[in-house]
Design an enzyme around this catalytic site. Structure first.
Site, PDB file in Angstrom:
ATOM      1  CE1 TYR A  90      -4.354  -1.491   0.352  1.00  0.00           C
ATOM      2  CE2 TYR A  90      -3.071  -3.086   1.736  1.00  0.00           C
ATOM      3  CZ  TYR A  90      -4.883  -2.682   0.846  1.00  0.00           C
ATOM      4  OH  TYR A  90      -5.489  -3.358   0.986  1.00  0.00           O
ATOM      5  CE1 TYR A 126      -2.007  -6.736   3.761  1.00  0.00           C
ATOM      6  CE2 TYR A 126      -2.747  -6.476   1.312  1.00  0.00           C
ATOM      7  CZ  TYR A 126      -2.993  -6.275   2.645  1.00  0.00           C
ATOM      8  OH  TYR A 126      -4.014  -5.414   2.963  1.00  0.00           O
ATOM      9  NE  ARG A 156      -7.270  -9.195   5.197  1.00  0.00           N
ATOM     10  CZ  ARG A 156      -7.761  -8.253   4.327  1.00  0.00           C
ATOM     11  NH1 ARG A 156      -7.905  -7.258   4.435  1.00  0.00           N
ATOM     12  NH2 ARG A 156      -9.382  -9.244   3.893  1.00  0.00           N
ATOM     13  CG  HIS A 204      -7.955  -7.178  -0.212  1.00  0.00           C
ATOM     14  ND1 HIS A 204      -6.662  -7.978   0.673  1.00  0.00           N
ATOM     15  CD2 HIS A 204      -7.876  -6.170   0.483  1.00  0.00           C
ATOM     16  CE1 HIS A 204      -6.190  -7.074   1.268  1.00  0.00           C
ATOM     17  NE2 HIS A 204      -6.933  -6.143   1.508  1.00  0.00           N
ATOM     18  CG  HIS A 209     -10.439  -1.845   1.301  1.00  0.00           C
ATOM     19  ND1 HIS A 209     -10.361  -2.822   2.735  1.00  0.00           N
ATOM     20  CD2 HIS A 209      -8.860  -2.838   1.260  1.00  0.00           C
ATOM     21  CE1 HIS A 209      -9.355  -3.455   3.503  1.00  0.00           C
ATOM     22  NE2 HIS A 209      -8.391  -3.114   2.252  1.00  0.00           N
TER      23      HIS A 209
END
Lengths: 204, 245
Positions: B111, B150, B160, B163, B165
Site C-alpha cells: 500500500y 500480502y 490477506r 482484495h 476495498h
C-alpha cells in the site's frame, strides 16, 4: 408450495482496515495528485444559518488506547432541522451540505468537526428528536461500521423529550451520547468503543 | 434532485446481523479491543438515516475510475483488470448516481501508506484509489491492476488474499457500507482471519467476484464482476399511503 421470498441479501461488511484513508482522504494522508480535494471536508459553507460550533474529541478502545486510524462520517440537518438532498419536507439551507468526513489526527488521534448546531428533526411518530449529528464510524478492527449520534449536553429540555434518548433503557448510558460544552460554541466528545463508558451504538 | 431520490425515502429494511460479521471476532485480533460489548440499542430508521448525502457529477474527474493512469499519468505496473458490476438494493433495483470509492495494494501487495512496511516495492505510478458514480441502472466500472496478496501480523503467517476495498453510499445514511471484493479461485480466501469474521459460507461467497470473460478485452485485460447490494426500503411499494396505515 409457497412462493420464495427472493429479496437480495445486503453485501456483507468487511473492516475498512488500517489504510482506509488511502481511499477516502488521500490528500490528508499525503497522496496528492489523484483528486483536487478530499470529499466531505466541511458540512457547511460560509453563510450557513445557525450557531457555529466546533466539536473535538478522540476515539478510544477497550484497552484505553486512542485510535489514530479511525475515520467517521457525519450527517446532519440544517438549523431548522431539514436534511439537504432528499428530505421529503422540503429544501434545506443551501449552505448546509450536511455531510462530513472526519479523520483522527495520525499522530495524536484527536479529531475536530467544524459545523453548525442542527435543528430538531421529527421521529417517525412526529415527536421532535433532540438536536443531533449522525455518525458512522469505521476503523481497523471494526467489522461493521458503527452507527451512533452526537447530542449536546446544553439541550436539557430537548434531550429529555427525545424519543431516541428516552428509549435508552440504561439511563446512565445517555451521557455517552452528549457532547460536553467547554466554551462558547465549543464541545468535546469521545467515542468509547468498549468498556465502562462504552458509547451507545444503534441498530438502525 | 434525481428521480431515484424522490422515490427512495421509505424506512430501511432491518439489517440481518447474523449475515454480517459480528463485532467481536477473536480470530481477527484487533476486533477484540474495538468491538462494542454492550447490546446495540434497537432504533429502526428515522429521517436521519433515510436521508443521505447526494453527490454531483461535477466532482468526478475523467480518470478517477482508472487506477492505472490516475496517479502520475504513466501506467501502473501489474496485471490489468476491469472491475465492474451494479449497485443494487435488496429489492433488486439499481441504485443510480451513487458514489463508489475503492482502494487497494499495488500489484506487489504494497500500500502507498507510511505504515505499510511490507518489503514489496512501491510502484511510483500507482496511487491506489479510485472513485466513480453509478449510471442510471446502478452500473459502475474501474480499470485497475490486480492487487497482490500480502502478509500481516495477526497470527504467524497470516496473509490477506488479493482484495479491493469498496466504500458505497446509496440514498440514505443508514445504507453506508464498506466491504472488500475478493477474486475467484484465490486459495488464501479460506484462510483469511478477516474473511472468516463472516460466519456463513454463502455470505463469504457474496464477496468473491467471478472472472467475467464476456467483459474481458482480448489482448488487454481480464474482467471481474462484482455486484454490491445495499439495504432496501420498505415504503417503496406503498408511496401513496401513509406509513403504518
Amino acid at each position: 408450495m409457497m412462493q420464495k421470498l427472493d429479496y437480495l441479501k445486503e453485501t456483507p461488511s468487511q473492516t475498512a482496515g488500517p489504510y482506509v484513508h488511502i481511499g477516502l482522504t488521500p490528500n490528508a494522508l499525503g497522496i496528492p495528485g489523484i483528486y483536487p480535494v478530499d470529499l466531505g471536508r466541511s458540512p457547511v459553507r460560509d453563510g450557513a444559518r445557525g450557531e457555529r460550533i466546533t466539536i473535538t474529541g478522540r476515539v478510544i478502545d477497550g484497552a484505553g488506547m486512542v485510535l489514530r486510524d479511525a475515520l467517521f462520517e457525519t450527517w446532519q440537518a440544517d438549523a431548522d432541522g431539514i436534511y439537504p438532498g432528499n428530505d421529503p419536507r422540503g429544501a434545506a439551507d443551501p449552505n448546509v451540505t450536511g455531510w462530513a468526513r472526519v479523520a483522527a489526527d495520525f499522530d495524536t488521534g484527536i479529531w475536530r468537526l467544524d459545523t453548525i448546531k442542527p435543528g430538531r428533526v421529527p421521529f417517525p411518530d412526529g415527536r421532535p428528536m433532540a438536536p443531533h449529528i449522525n455518525v458512522w464510524l469505521v476503523a481497523r478492527g471494526v467489522n461493521l461500521g458503527l452507527q451512533t449520534r452526537i447530542c449536546f449536553d446544553d439541550e436539557e429540555q430537548a434531550n429529555a423529550e427525545c424519543p431516541v434518548l428516552t428509549r435508552i433503557e440504561h439511563k446512565a448510558r445517555i451521557p455517552t451520547l452528549l457532547a460536553k460544552k467547554t466554551g462558547p460554541g465549543e464541545y468535546s466528545f469521545d467515542f468509547r468503543l468498549q468498556g465502562e463508558d462504552e458509547t451507545v451504538f444503534f441498530d438502525i | 434532485m434525481t428521480l431515484s431520490n424522490s422515490i427512495d425515502r421509505g424506512p430501511l429494511f432491518f439489517r440481518d446481523r447474523d449475515w454480517h460479521p459480528a463485532a467481536y471476532t477473536p480470530g481477527y485480533k484487533t476486533s477484540m479491543t474495538r468491538a462494542p460489548f454492550r447490546p446495540l440499542v434497537s432504533l429502526g430508521s428515522t429521517l436521519s438515516e433515510e436521508t443521505g448525502p447526494a453527490f454531483g457529477h461535477s466532482m468526478i474527474g475523467e480518470l478517477d475510475n482508472n487506477l492505472i493512469m490516475n496517479f502520475t499519468g504513466q501506467p501502473a505496473i501489474g496485471e490489468r483488470i476491469i472491475m465492474h458490476g451494479r449497485v443494487l438494493d435488496e429489492n433488486g433495483r439499481g441504485v443510480p448516481n451513487t458514489l463508489v470509492e475503492i482502494w487497494q495494494a499495488n500489484a506487489g501487495g504494497r500500500y502507498r501508506h507510511k505504515k505499510d512496511g511490507y518489503q514489496a516495492p512501491l510502484d511510483p505510478n500507482f496511487g491506489g484509489c479510485g472513485r466513480t458514480l453509478t449510471g442510471p441502472d446502478g452500473a459502475y466500472e474501474f480499470l485497475t491492476v490486480r492487487p497482490g496478496a500480502y502478509p500481516w501480523p495477526n497470527h504467524v503467517n497470516s496473509w490477506r488474499p488479493m482484495h479491493i476495498h469498496i466504500s458505497v453510499f446509496g440514498s440514505g445514511f443508514g445504507q453506508r457500507l464498506i466491504t472488500q471484493m475478493y477474486f475467484e479461485g484465490d486459495p488464501l480466501i479460506a484462510k483469511c482471519p478477516i474473511v472468516n469474521t463472516i460466519g456463513q459460507e454463502n455470505a463469504i461467497e457474496a464477496l468473491v467476484a467471478p472472472l467475467d470473460m464476456n467483459r474481458a478485452i482480448p489482448m488487454d485485460c481480464l474482467a471481474y464482476k462484482f455486484d454490491i447490494v445495499l439495504r432496501g426500503r420498505r415504503q417503496s411499494f406503498f408511496e401513496n399511503r401513509t406509513e403504518g396505515l
